[in-house]
Design an enzyme around this catalytic site. Structure first.
Site, PDB file in Angstrom:
ATOM      1  N   SER A  31      52.119  53.872 130.197  1.00 57.14           N
ATOM      2  CA  SER A  31      52.037  52.484 129.714  1.00 57.14           C
ATOM      3  C   SER A  31      52.602  52.211 128.330  1.00 57.14           C
ATOM      4  CB  SER A  31      50.590  51.999 129.768  1.00 57.14           C
ATOM      5  OG  SER A  31      50.166  51.856 131.098  1.00 57.14           O
ATOM      6  N   SER A  73      51.370  49.139 130.800  1.00 58.91           N
ATOM      7  CA  SER A  73      50.511  48.026 130.487  1.00 58.91           C
ATOM      8  C   SER A  73      50.631  47.500 129.061  1.00 58.91           C
ATOM      9  CB  SER A  73      49.055  48.431 130.742  1.00 58.91           C
ATOM     10  OG  SER A  73      48.674  49.515 129.897  1.00 58.91           O
ATOM     11  N   LYS A 119      47.619  46.520 120.713  1.00 60.67           N
ATOM     12  CA  LYS A 119      47.331  46.208 122.113  1.00 60.67           C
ATOM     13  C   LYS A 119      45.859  45.831 122.211  1.00 60.67           C
ATOM     14  CE  LYS A 119      47.541  48.524 126.665  1.00 60.67           C
ATOM     15  NZ  LYS A 119      48.007  49.758 127.348  1.00 60.67           N
TER      16      LYS A 119
END
Lengths: 64, 465
Positions: free
Chosen positions: B179, B155, B80
């Site tokens: 997330s 996210s 990420k």
């Protein structure tokens, strides 16, 4: 939230530019957060200590 | 297209051990998939083909010389894009950080590198792990292949999409209010938020110091445990890290659930709030599957969902505003609209309110663990709704907060989201299993038993070959 209150809060937070640039975003964000704060519990007592507290770093060298 | 894209981490690892699969072959196959698929699904912010091929070649040389380091050696992974990889930009999916090049590896990156993993690139996220899905950023949002154009959760959106499309077998996400588990639920993959303090966050751009976790994301439970094994460990320079032993996270996998006690927290999704009926039915069905496997599943009550949610959101908003206040004041136009709106709210939280939220957090931890005493884990919802179309702004905004993940960021307990079937329209449903602190191995055991009994993790999105 009226315009004066919005301006006061924005000024205190250093976000005065938002009044001109993003007034509706600011109003919505402050309104939502204000609602969250109002929902905090009202019955916390002196012995309700936060779990996330300051602590000194542990030293592997000294074992302290 | 090559079906190497659907190889699990464990399968690829076994083949590499037997020298039947070269890391170079696997990386080349995945790079070809990514080139073909990513223009549609936008999982990647930055693809690193040359670096990945060089790392795969180095891994192959070591493996052929009989020096395989472990299950991750030669395995492609994605990060990420709030996780630092030295020499590569960490953009946080934001114009603000577009030119921000990491000078050092994050601790989790370092651990993966030492294990011989091959970094394929940096993955899409909601801006600063809070603002998304957004269409006003330098990169488009990741798109969920389930439904052909839906919200992938967030996210850690790119991580979920890369796994769901067979672009990667493993990826890292982060989880502050859900997330890792949100994209796991929306994309029909497996995501674990470990115990707070289990995995170092140093070198990961923070959203909220006291709630942030780094977690493994994979397509099945066995792979997830293998990935966590590499990530876990004490980091004395991460103030949240705890010096506890790292067990074998796979040790209980395969032992089934006979005799285990599992609390069903129904009031979160059918009382405090009301989940989509197909989601409620999926959790009921999961409880029944676990019962049939020999678990004692009975309903228990925790604190009302709203208590955890308020606590999580006030702490998160306060800490995130402290991190962003200067940029919010000086460069407001460099944020996307969603991140800006979600971040500025923290400006009006007073110091006493923040402290009260921290005090409430401690109370909720004790209350939750008391309620769970005598139980091995709890079963509840992760997301309350299947994924809506990503371009339906109102639906995404409505679905985003409807979840039961925040309670376990507040309590810091390990929590896994795993697929639990599909709606009549073919959209993913999920469950969440939550364990006692440091008991990830027990969570994996239950999740694996459920996965083995149902086979939901073997489903692939229609149209993605």
């Amino acid at each position: 939230m009226d315009t004066n209150e919005l301006a006061r809060l924005a000024g205190a937070a250093g976000l005065t530019r938002y009044l001109e640039l993003y007034p509706e975003q600011l109003r919505a964000a402050f309104s939502l957060t204000g609602d969250l704060v109002r929902r905090l519990p009202k019955d916390l007592g002196p012995t309700d200590e936060p779990g996330h507290v300051f602590r000194l770093p542990f030293s592997r060298e000294t074992g302290q | 297209m090559s079906d190497l894209g659907w190889l699990s981490l464990a399968e690829a690892s076994r083949l590499m051990d037997a020298r039947k699969l070269s890391p170079v072959t696997l990386v080349d196959a995945l790079l070809a998939r990514i080139e073909q698929l990513d223009p549609k699904w936008h999982a990647f912010i930055r693809l690193m083909p040359e670096e990945a091929r060089a790392a795969a070649q180095a891994a192959e040389t070591e493996i052929m010389a009989g020096r395989r380091r472990g299950p991750l050696h030669g395995i492609p992974v994605g990060l990420k894009d709030i996780i630092d990889l030295a020499g590569v930009p960490t953009t946080c999916h934001s114009k603000l950080f577009a030119g921000h090049v990491a000078t050092k590896n994050a601790v989790v990156t370092e651990r993966l590198e030492a294990a011989g993993a091959v970094f394929m690139g940096k993955l899409s996220t909601h801006e600063f792990a809070i603002g998304g899905p957004s269409f006003d950023l330098p990169w488009p949002p990741a798109v969920n292949p389930w439904g052909g154009g839906n919200f992938p959760g967030g996210s850690s959106s790119g991580s979920g999409v890369a796994l769901a499309t067979g672009m990667l077998p493993a990826a890292l996400g982060t989880d502050t209010g859900g997330s890792v588990r949100n994209p796991a639920s929306m994309c029909a993959i497996v995501g674990l938020k470990p115990t707070y303090g289990r995995v170092s966050r140093r070198g990961v751009f923070p959203l909220s110091f006291s709630l942030d976790h780094v977690g493994p994301m994979t397509r099945d439970v066995v792979d997830n445990a293998l990935l966590l094994q590499v990530l876990a460990g004490h980091d004395p320079l991460d103030p949240g890290s705890v010096d506890v032993a790292v067990p074998d996270f796979s040790a209980e996998i395969g032992r089934g659930v006979k005799g285990l006690k599992i609390g069903l927290v129904r009031h979160f999704y059918d009382g405090d709030e009301t989940a989509h009926p197909e989601q409620i039915a999926a959790i009921d069905a999961a409880a029944e599957v676990l019962r049939q496997q020999g678990a004692d599943v009975r309903e228990i009550r925790l604190a009302p969902l709203g208590d955890y949610s308020v606590c999580n959101r006030i702490i998160l908003a306060s800490e995130a505003f402290a991190l962003h206040r200067r940029d919010l004041a000086e460069r407001p136009g460099d944020y996307g609209a969603l991140a800006r709106q979600r971040l500025v709210g923290g400006a009006i939280i007073g110091a006493a309110d923040y402290v009260d939220a921290l005090r409430q957090r401690d109370r909720l931890v004790h209350l939750t663990l008391e309620a769970m005493a005598g139980f091995d884990a709890v079963l509840t919802a992760s997301s309350f709704d299947p994924p809506p179309p990503i371009d339906d702004v109102e639906a995404c905004a409505r679905v985003y907060p409807r979840q039961a993940r925040q309670p376990f960021n507040v309590t810091g307990q390990p929590a896994i989201a795993i697929p639990a079937g599909f709606t009549a329209d073919g959209l993913p449903l999920s469950i969440q299993l939550v364990g006692h602190p440091w008991a990830e191995a027990r969570v994996y055991r239950i999740a694996h038993a459920y996965e083995a009994a149902t086979g939901w993790t073997k489903h692939r999105p229609p149209g993605v070959m």
